[in-house]
Design an enzyme around this catalytic site. Structure first.
Site, mmCIF file in Angstrom:
data_model
loop_
_atom_site.group_PDB
_atom_site.id
_atom_site.type_symbol
_atom_site.label_atom_id
_atom_site.label_comp_id
_atom_site.label_asym_id
_atom_site.label_seq_id
_atom_site.Cartn_x
_atom_site.Cartn_y
_atom_site.Cartn_z
ATOM 1 N N GLU A 35 0.876 -1.160 0.000
ATOM 2 C CA GLU A 35 0.000 0.000 0.000
ATOM 3 C C GLU A 35 0.920 1.219 0.000
ATOM 4 O O GLU A 35 1.819 1.313 0.836
ATOM 5 C CB GLU A 35 -0.883 -0.004 1.248
ATOM 6 C CG GLU A 35 -1.852 1.143 1.222
ATOM 7 C CD GLU A 35 -2.766 1.196 2.449
ATOM 8 O OE1 GLU A 35 -2.727 0.287 3.285
ATOM 9 O OE2 GLU A 35 -3.507 2.185 2.534
ATOM 10 N N ARG A 261 5.394 -12.668 9.674
ATOM 11 C CA ARG A 261 6.116 -11.456 9.285
ATOM 12 C C ARG A 261 7.442 -11.378 10.025
ATOM 13 O O ARG A 261 7.645 -12.043 11.034
ATOM 14 C CB ARG A 261 5.271 -10.216 9.546
ATOM 15 C CG ARG A 261 4.950 -9.965 10.997
ATOM 16 C CD ARG A 261 3.798 -8.986 11.155
ATOM 17 N NE ARG A 261 4.108 -7.651 10.682
ATOM 18 C CZ ARG A 261 3.435 -7.025 9.693
ATOM 19 N NH1 ARG A 261 2.450 -7.617 9.084
ATOM 20 N NH2 ARG A 261 3.747 -5.814 9.359
ATOM 21 N N LYS A 271 4.473 0.464 9.809
ATOM 22 C CA LYS A 271 4.538 1.727 9.064
ATOM 23 C C LYS A 271 3.993 2.880 9.890
ATOM 24 O O LYS A 271 4.486 3.993 9.807
ATOM 25 C CB LYS A 271 3.745 1.594 7.762
ATOM 26 C CG LYS A 271 4.611 1.054 6.629
ATOM 27 C CD LYS A 271 3.930 1.238 5.294
ATOM 28 C CE LYS A 271 3.096 0.036 4.975
ATOM 29 N NZ LYS A 271 2.498 0.043 3.655
HETATM 30 P P1 ATP Z 1 2.626 -2.377 8.290
HETATM 31 O O1 ATP Z 1 1.960 -3.453 9.101
HETATM 32 O O2 ATP Z 1 4.029 -2.084 8.662
HETATM 33 O O3 ATP Z 1 1.784 -1.146 8.125
HETATM 34 P P2 ATP Z 1 1.626 -3.465 5.898
HETATM 35 O O4 ATP Z 1 1.485 -4.931 5.953
HETATM 36 O O5 ATP Z 1 0.396 -2.670 6.075
HETATM 37 O O6 ATP Z 1 2.782 -3.012 6.847
HETATM 38 P P3 ATP Z 1 1.794 -3.326 3.081
HETATM 39 O O7 ATP Z 1 2.199 -2.191 2.250
HETATM 40 O O8 ATP Z 1 0.373 -3.724 3.073
HETATM 41 O O9 ATP Z 1 2.269 -3.018 4.555
HETATM 42 O O10 ATP Z 1 2.710 -4.577 2.814
HETATM 43 C C1 ATP Z 1 2.989 -5.097 1.563
HETATM 44 C C2 ATP Z 1 3.365 -6.540 1.714
HETATM 45 O O11 ATP Z 1 4.499 -6.662 2.589
HETATM 46 C C3 ATP Z 1 2.248 -7.322 2.341
HETATM 47 O O12 ATP Z 1 2.108 -8.535 1.624
HETATM 48 C C4 ATP Z 1 2.701 -7.569 3.745
HETATM 49 O O13 ATP Z 1 2.176 -8.768 4.239
HETATM 50 C C5 ATP Z 1 4.223 -7.589 3.599
HETATM 51 N N1 ATP Z 1 4.869 -7.188 4.852
HETATM 52 C C6 ATP Z 1 4.672 -6.048 5.540
HETATM 53 N N2 ATP Z 1 5.390 -6.039 6.675
HETATM 54 C C7 ATP Z 1 6.079 -7.207 6.699
HETATM 55 C C8 ATP Z 1 6.995 -7.808 7.618
HETATM 56 N N3 ATP Z 1 7.368 -7.212 8.746
HETATM 57 N N4 ATP Z 1 7.498 -9.026 7.303
HETATM 58 C C9 ATP Z 1 7.146 -9.635 6.168
HETATM 59 N N5 ATP Z 1 6.292 -9.140 5.278
HETATM 60 C C10 ATP Z 1 5.745 -7.940 5.520
HETATM 61 MG MG MG Z 2 -1.200 -3.784 4.779
#
Ligand code: ATP
Ligand code: MG
Length: 565
Positions: A35, A261, A271
């Site tokens: 995102e 994760r 984030k």
């Molecule tokens: P955050 O929880 O930090 O806001 P998010 O999951 O909302 O992160 P996205 O932009 O939706 O962030 O993530 C894009 C991809 O990266 C998704 O498939 C998510 O599952 C993966 N991702 C995000 N954070 C991690 C992490 N700490 N380890 C592994 N994969 C991750």
């Molecule tokens: Mg997300």
């Protein structure tokens, strides 16, 4: 340096079986779906390496898809940084740069299709009421009074939601599933909501936006994704993913798989928290070298190869765990140890004058860039009467285990000569030591004495007249606690920010070979660690060096203490 073969994991095994069984005509199509509401971090790197790595290894492809369904939080700045970071990590999406917002029209049509089938309805409860009606883990939810609206009324209202006739919050579109489902995600989840905001790509074309759970699976279906890999927090959403896919019944059915994760000690990876660090100016931006963002790691000098190796090493599990940040540092050292030129710089200079060395003489020594592999090249290293050594390498009254320079003691200067301290000069006001007076033994050129006498220390040094000034920035963990996310009730994660996470040394002195160094170049400063020329703050006559990592590797020790990791 060659990278080891990617180790196997449970998702790889699933894909191998799918390919062997001829599922999806043997094709493997994955996607990385950020995102665009922040910069990518090392956790995202795990997902990127996984998705792009699988596509590469199975001869498939991986799409980069922006999940841009929430206009309020998203921005083109993030869209651009994300593309940069994925490329920098070494991956390529080819033609397949996609945006969920490109599918808004099709998603709308799918929503209409669900309404026509009686599988979705417009609900006019308030957000609070929807929450109350949802029930809890132990109690079933209650059906919305709007659940029985006719298909015609739903179609009419949904069209008018799109046309902008209603205010935000007046109506939502909900799936009609099961308000008594033990899985709360299935209790008539919201599919569309009204948002009167400007979207960074579609502008004001839309005032209704699909929810993640609706947009994500259908974007996967539209793109022909075979394996939709996400993190564990979406495990309960898989049932909804499958429900939506069943409703739409696309020609190729994508499947969702979840993995744990990445969490890292001394680091926050959410984030929301990273945005706060930037906005509240606890750091100097997304690319602050202390940030776990890919742009921060890049600026600090961390090579992408090291991050890829790290992602391979941590493996893939279905259970949450915390990885020691020492493993990341270990992977960085491992790579730099193979690649970085060895040079000399003095961080906190102390003047050393060699009394028996003529004032106007410059002796050009030949110093190898890789002492263990001299065949890989060397540079001329000027040796002069006035040098700088490290302030910490001299003590006037040395304790027992201090073997470096002290009054009347002899040490070796790296690649040069033995020198003996014959006196010190102090600042008359402060008493601080300002200059060390020495003699050198011309017989010890290259660092050995013909009479076989030994010294206990070898010091790094830089010619005072031929070296150049530089600023050096040393970094430490951004947080003092290994688990900064774990805050006491009423507390805030920023309370454990480390006030000593950055130390700026303004008077460092670098050897002449470094004068030509370009932004982004990485070196080992002997005895001090690995350093990288800062790409933002360096000036032509005064480079800035970021320390990437020290030379001390804690990983083996930690690994031995807890063999489970
Ligand atoms: P955050 O929880 O930090 O806001 P998010 O999951 O909302 O992160 P996205 O932009 O939706 O962030 O993530 C894009 C991809 O990266 C998704 O498939 C998510 O599952 C993966 N991702 C995000 N954070 C991690 C992490 N700490 N380890 C592994 N994969 C991750
Ligand atoms: Mg997300």
């Amino acid at each position: 340096m060659s990278e080891a073969l990617t180790p196997t994991n449970f998702i790889r095994t699933i894909i191998e079986e799918d390919v062997a069984a001829g599922k999806n005509e043997g094709q493997v199509i994955t996607r990385f779906p950020p995102e665009p509401n922040g910069y990518l971090h090392i956790g995202h790197a795990k997902s990127i390496c996984l998705n792009f790595g699988l596509a590469r290894d199975f001869g498939g492809r991986c799409h980069l898809r922006f999940d841009d369904t929430n206009p309020v939080k998203e921005d083109v700045e993030y869209v651009e940084s994300i593309q940069n970071d994925v490329r920098w990590l070494g991956f390529d999406w080819g033609e397949h740069l996609h945006y969920a917002s490109d599918y808004f029209e099709r998603l709308f049509e799918y929503a209409v299709m669900l309404i026509r089938k009686g599988s979705a309805y417009v609900c006019s409860l308030s957000a609070d009421e929807i929450r109350q009606y949802r029930g809890t883990l132990t109690e079933p939810g209650k059906e919305s009074p709007y659940r029985k609206r006719s298909i015609e009324e739903n179609l009419d209202l949904f069209q008018r939601m799109r046309a902008g006739e209603f205010e935000e919050g007046a109506h939502v579109l909900r799936a009609k599933i099961d308000m008594a489902s033990p899985n709360i995600v299935l209790r008539d989840p919201t599919l569309y909501r009204i948002r009167k905001a400007v979207h960074h790509r579609t502008g004001t074309t839309w005032c209704i936006y699909p929810m993640y759970d609706f947009a994500h699976c259908l974007s996967d279906a539209i793109e022909g994704i075979t394996h939709s890999i996400c993190t564990l927090e979406f495990e309960n959403n898989r049932a909804l993913y499958d429900w939506v896919i069943d409703q739409v019944n696309p020609p190729r059915r994508p499947r969702q798989y979840e993995f744990a994760r990445l969490n890292l000690t001394y680091t926050v990876l959410s984030k929301r928290k990273l945005i706060r660090l930037v906005q509240e100016k606890h750091v100097e931006g997304w690319d602050d070298p202390r940030m776990p963002t890919l742009s921060g790691l890049r600026r600090r000098g961390v090579p992408p190869e090291a991050i890829r190796n790290f992602c391979d090493r941590i493996g893939l599990a279905r259970r949450d765990s915390v990885v020691d940040v020492a493993l990341l540092e270990h992977c960085i050292r491992e790579y730099l140890n193979e690649t970085a030129l060895r040079v000399m710089a003095v961080l906190k200079p102390l003047k050393l004058i060699i009394e028996n060395f003529p004032e106007d003489r410059v002796e050009m020594l030949d110093a190898p860039y890789y002492p263990d592999r001299p065949e890989l090249g060397s540079r001329p290293l000027p040796f002069t009467r006035e040098l700088f050594i490290e302030t910490d390498d001299f003590l006037e009254a040395p304790p027992k285990k201090f073997f470096r320079l002290a009054p009347d003691r002899e040490v070796r200067l790296r690649y040069a000569y033995f020198v003996r301290c014959i006196g010190v000069e102090k600042n008359p006001q402060t008493g601080a030591i300002e200059t060390i007076r020495c003699t050198y033994d011309p017989e010890t050129r290259g660092g050995g004495a013909p009479d076989g006498r030994k010294v206990k220390a070898t010091l790094h040094w830089v010619s005072a007249s031929h070296g150049r000034p530089a600023q050096v920035r040393l970094y430490n963990h951004l947080f003092t606690r290994p688990d900064p996310d774990d805050v006491l009730e009423g507390g805030d994660f920023t309370e454990s920010l480390n006030p000593q996470s950055r130390q700026v040394l303004d008077n460092a002195w670098i050897e002449p070979a470094l004068i030509q160094a370009r932004a982004g170049e990485r070196f080992q400063f002997e005895r001090l660690g690995y350093f990288c020329v800062d790409e933002k703050d360096s000036l032509p006559n005064r480079p800035v060096y970021n320390r990437i990592v020290t030379l001390r590797d804690e990983w083996e020790k930690i690994r031995k203490q807890s063999p489970a990791t």
